[in-house]
Design an enzyme around this catalytic site. Sequence first.
Site, mmCIF file in Angstrom:
data_model
loop_
_atom_site.group_PDB
_atom_site.id
_atom_site.type_symbol
_atom_site.label_atom_id
_atom_site.label_comp_id
_atom_site.label_asym_id
_atom_site.label_seq_id
_atom_site.Cartn_x
_atom_site.Cartn_y
_atom_site.Cartn_z
ATOM 1 N N ARG A 163 8.151 18.417 -4.510
ATOM 2 C CA ARG A 163 7.483 18.458 -3.212
ATOM 3 C C ARG A 163 5.959 18.426 -3.372
ATOM 4 O O ARG A 163 5.253 17.752 -2.648
ATOM 5 C CB ARG A 163 7.938 19.736 -2.497
ATOM 6 N N GLN B 27 9.928 0.194 8.355
ATOM 7 C CA GLN B 27 10.933 0.229 9.424
ATOM 8 C C GLN B 27 10.341 0.557 10.789
ATOM 9 O O GLN B 27 10.685 -0.070 11.792
ATOM 10 C CB GLN B 27 12.013 1.268 9.084
ATOM 11 N N ASP C 278 9.874 14.837 18.357
ATOM 12 C CA ASP C 278 10.610 16.092 18.531
ATOM 13 C C ASP C 278 10.604 16.504 20.003
ATOM 14 O O ASP C 278 11.595 16.978 20.545
ATOM 15 C CB ASP C 278 9.960 17.186 17.670
ATOM 16 N N ARG D 240 12.970 14.252 21.897
ATOM 17 C CA ARG D 240 14.356 14.623 21.566
ATOM 18 C C ARG D 240 14.785 15.836 22.400
ATOM 19 O O ARG D 240 15.882 15.873 22.955
ATOM 20 C CB ARG D 240 14.449 14.963 20.067
ATOM 21 N N ASN E 186 0.556 11.745 -1.160
ATOM 22 C CA ASN E 186 0.148 11.416 0.200
ATOM 23 C C ASN E 186 -1.276 11.868 0.494
ATOM 24 O O ASN E 186 -2.002 11.188 1.212
ATOM 25 C CB ASN E 186 1.153 11.964 1.210
ATOM 26 N N VAL F 90 1.430 9.313 11.612
ATOM 27 C CA VAL F 90 2.895 9.357 11.738
ATOM 28 C C VAL F 90 3.543 9.609 10.370
ATOM 29 O O VAL F 90 4.524 10.335 10.245
ATOM 30 C CB VAL F 90 3.422 8.030 12.339
ATOM 31 N N GLY F 91 2.958 9.015 9.329
ATOM 32 C CA GLY F 91 3.533 9.113 7.979
ATOM 33 C C GLY F 91 3.617 10.564 7.515
ATOM 34 O O GLY F 91 2.660 11.324 7.665
ATOM 35 N N ASN F 92 4.746 10.934 6.959
ATOM 36 C CA ASN F 92 4.968 12.327 6.542
ATOM 37 C C ASN F 92 4.390 12.640 5.171
ATOM 38 O O ASN F 92 4.290 11.743 4.328
ATOM 39 C CB ASN F 92 6.472 12.598 6.534
ATOM 40 N N ALA G 27 2.737 -1.543 7.631
ATOM 41 C CA ALA G 27 3.147 -2.628 8.536
ATOM 42 C C ALA G 27 4.466 -3.286 8.143
ATOM 43 O O ALA G 27 5.149 -3.857 8.982
ATOM 44 C CB ALA G 27 2.041 -3.669 8.607
ATOM 45 N N HIS H 33 5.834 18.959 11.956
ATOM 46 C CA HIS H 33 6.933 18.004 12.146
ATOM 47 C C HIS H 33 7.852 18.116 10.932
ATOM 48 O O HIS H 33 7.733 17.387 9.956
ATOM 49 C CB HIS H 33 6.423 16.568 12.294
HETATM 50 P P1 NAI Z 1 9.222 2.731 5.337
HETATM 51 O O1 NAI Z 1 9.425 3.233 3.958
HETATM 52 O O2 NAI Z 1 10.175 1.753 5.928
HETATM 53 O O3 NAI Z 1 7.765 2.039 5.413
HETATM 54 C C1 NAI Z 1 6.631 2.626 4.866
HETATM 55 C C2 NAI Z 1 5.627 1.508 4.617
HETATM 56 O O4 NAI Z 1 4.395 2.134 4.239
HETATM 57 C C3 NAI Z 1 6.029 0.565 3.477
HETATM 58 O O5 NAI Z 1 5.883 -0.781 3.911
HETATM 59 C C4 NAI Z 1 5.020 0.905 2.384
HETATM 60 O O6 NAI Z 1 4.697 -0.206 1.570
HETATM 61 C C5 NAI Z 1 3.825 1.346 3.232
HETATM 62 N N1 NAI Z 1 2.808 2.117 2.494
HETATM 63 C C6 NAI Z 1 2.974 3.032 1.514
HETATM 64 N N2 NAI Z 1 1.792 3.472 1.076
HETATM 65 C C7 NAI Z 1 0.851 2.842 1.817
HETATM 66 C C8 NAI Z 1 -0.563 2.880 1.832
HETATM 67 N N3 NAI Z 1 -1.250 3.635 0.977
HETATM 68 N N4 NAI Z 1 -1.221 2.112 2.739
HETATM 69 C C9 NAI Z 1 -0.546 1.319 3.583
HETATM 70 N N5 NAI Z 1 0.802 1.228 3.612
HETATM 71 C C10 NAI Z 1 1.486 1.983 2.731
HETATM 72 O O7 NAI Z 1 9.072 4.015 6.261
HETATM 73 P P2 NAI Z 1 9.243 4.169 7.842
HETATM 74 O O8 NAI Z 1 10.669 4.405 8.161
HETATM 75 O O9 NAI Z 1 8.521 3.092 8.536
HETATM 76 O O10 NAI Z 1 8.508 5.582 8.053
HETATM 77 C C11 NAI Z 1 7.129 5.698 7.788
HETATM 78 C C12 NAI Z 1 6.725 7.151 7.732
HETATM 79 O O11 NAI Z 1 6.874 7.772 8.997
HETATM 80 C C13 NAI Z 1 7.542 8.008 6.766
HETATM 81 O O12 NAI Z 1 6.649 8.862 6.074
HETATM 82 C C14 NAI Z 1 8.430 8.807 7.673
HETATM 83 O O13 NAI Z 1 8.828 10.018 7.061
HETATM 84 C C15 NAI Z 1 7.483 9.041 8.822
HETATM 85 N N6 NAI Z 1 8.088 9.478 10.080
HETATM 86 C C16 NAI Z 1 7.390 10.389 10.826
HETATM 87 C C17 NAI Z 1 7.869 10.838 12.022
HETATM 88 C C18 NAI Z 1 7.105 11.845 12.829
HETATM 89 O O14 NAI Z 1 7.648 12.311 13.837
HETATM 90 N N7 NAI Z 1 5.895 12.241 12.484
HETATM 91 C C19 NAI Z 1 9.156 10.342 12.552
HETATM 92 C C20 NAI Z 1 9.804 9.370 11.720
HETATM 93 C C21 NAI Z 1 9.265 8.960 10.520
#
Ligand code: NAI
Length: 322
Positions: free
Chosen positions: A98, A15, A159, A162, A105, A129-131, A12, A187
């Site tokens: 990696r 970004q 994707d 896009r 994760n 969503v998270g990678n 939450a 992804h």
């Molecule tokens: P960010 O780094 O700004 O935010 C990630 C947040 O997750 C941080 O606030 C962090 O404290 C929190 N977090 C980490 N571990 C956690 C846990 N165990 N439980 C709850 N929260 C946790 O990253 P952003 O830019 O918001 O991106 C988030 C993810 O989305 C990244 O993994 C990014 O690669 C992925 N992503 C996926 C896309 C897709 O198409 N599937 C597209 C764009 C981003």
Amino acid sequence: QSTPKKIAVTGAAGQICYSLLFRLANGDLYGKSQPIELRLLDLPQAQDAVRGVVMELEDCAFPLLHNIVMTDDPRQAFEGVDAAFLVGSRPRSKGMERRDLLAANAEIFKVQGRAINEVAGRRAKILVVGNPANTNASILIANAPDFNPRQVSSMIRLDHNRALTQLARKAACGVGDIDKLVVWGNHSPTMFADWTYATAAGRPLSETIADDHWYKEVLIPEIARRGTAIIEARGASSAASAANAAIDQMRDWMHGTDGRWTSMAVISQGQYGIPEGLVCGVPVMCEDGDYSVVEGLDLDGFQKSKLDKTIEELVGERDALS
Ligand code: NAI
């Protein structure tokens, strides 16, 4: 007024959520007459930052936003939820292999899968969503044995969106005119934006555009590299467009696609040679809160080689964790 829908959002303070939460609170998922409750999950050290976001949400005075819960406990976040956006994940830090990234994760999605298994509403929709999103979703499913795996998907819609815009530009049509575009696979840069079946206003896009070189040498690699191009230009990764795609994917899944195709990464039941249990981008249609994979498409040699490559990567991610 109806009971608020409970939406959990992880990561939450990050970004993507800085856009996603405001869109959700504005009614972009459930519509303008459905109140919502937001459950915000992030790590203990991110709670101050979450509090700041909550203050801003409050300052928007969204009429539909009835309650906000902040927590670092997955069980509290997922208790009885109707929908969950799993955005939070561990980014790659300097020097991290990696394999270590996958493992870090996997641990997060194991814990969250168990919590969802125990406390989430049985009809809740979970969007990862998270990678690495596809593999994280597979791990979650494996750790939620009492939760229907069809209620879990991972995001490939960014994707897809896009590719829609690039195709619409090239064909000089509207994005809304395009149907039957498919983004297959992971992804990641191996994903495959496939125009084979795509039409605009009923006419095959491959005929309208009639430029195979552009398709293979420009469109496919540019969509694969788009995330990197955005980081280079913006100095930060795609966030607003990722939030938009998350809402698009969840909304279509919940409310249906009116007979049109979209792309979702869902658990494989062996279609198109995708090993069972992998979460892979495929063409789907959505109706009555469920998806059905578009089956029986004939794939030519080019499509097969592209699909094989992205499947191979997913298998590699799975195997790296075993
Ligand atoms: P960010 O780094 O700004 O935010 C990630 C947040 O997750 C941080 O606030 C962090 O404290 C929190 N977090 C980490 N571990 C956690 C846990 N165990 N439980 C709850 N929260 C946790 O990253 P952003 O830019 O918001 O991106 C988030 C993810 O989305 C990244 O993994 C990014 O690669 C992925 N992503 C996926 C896309 C897709 O198409 N599937 C597209 C764009 C981003």
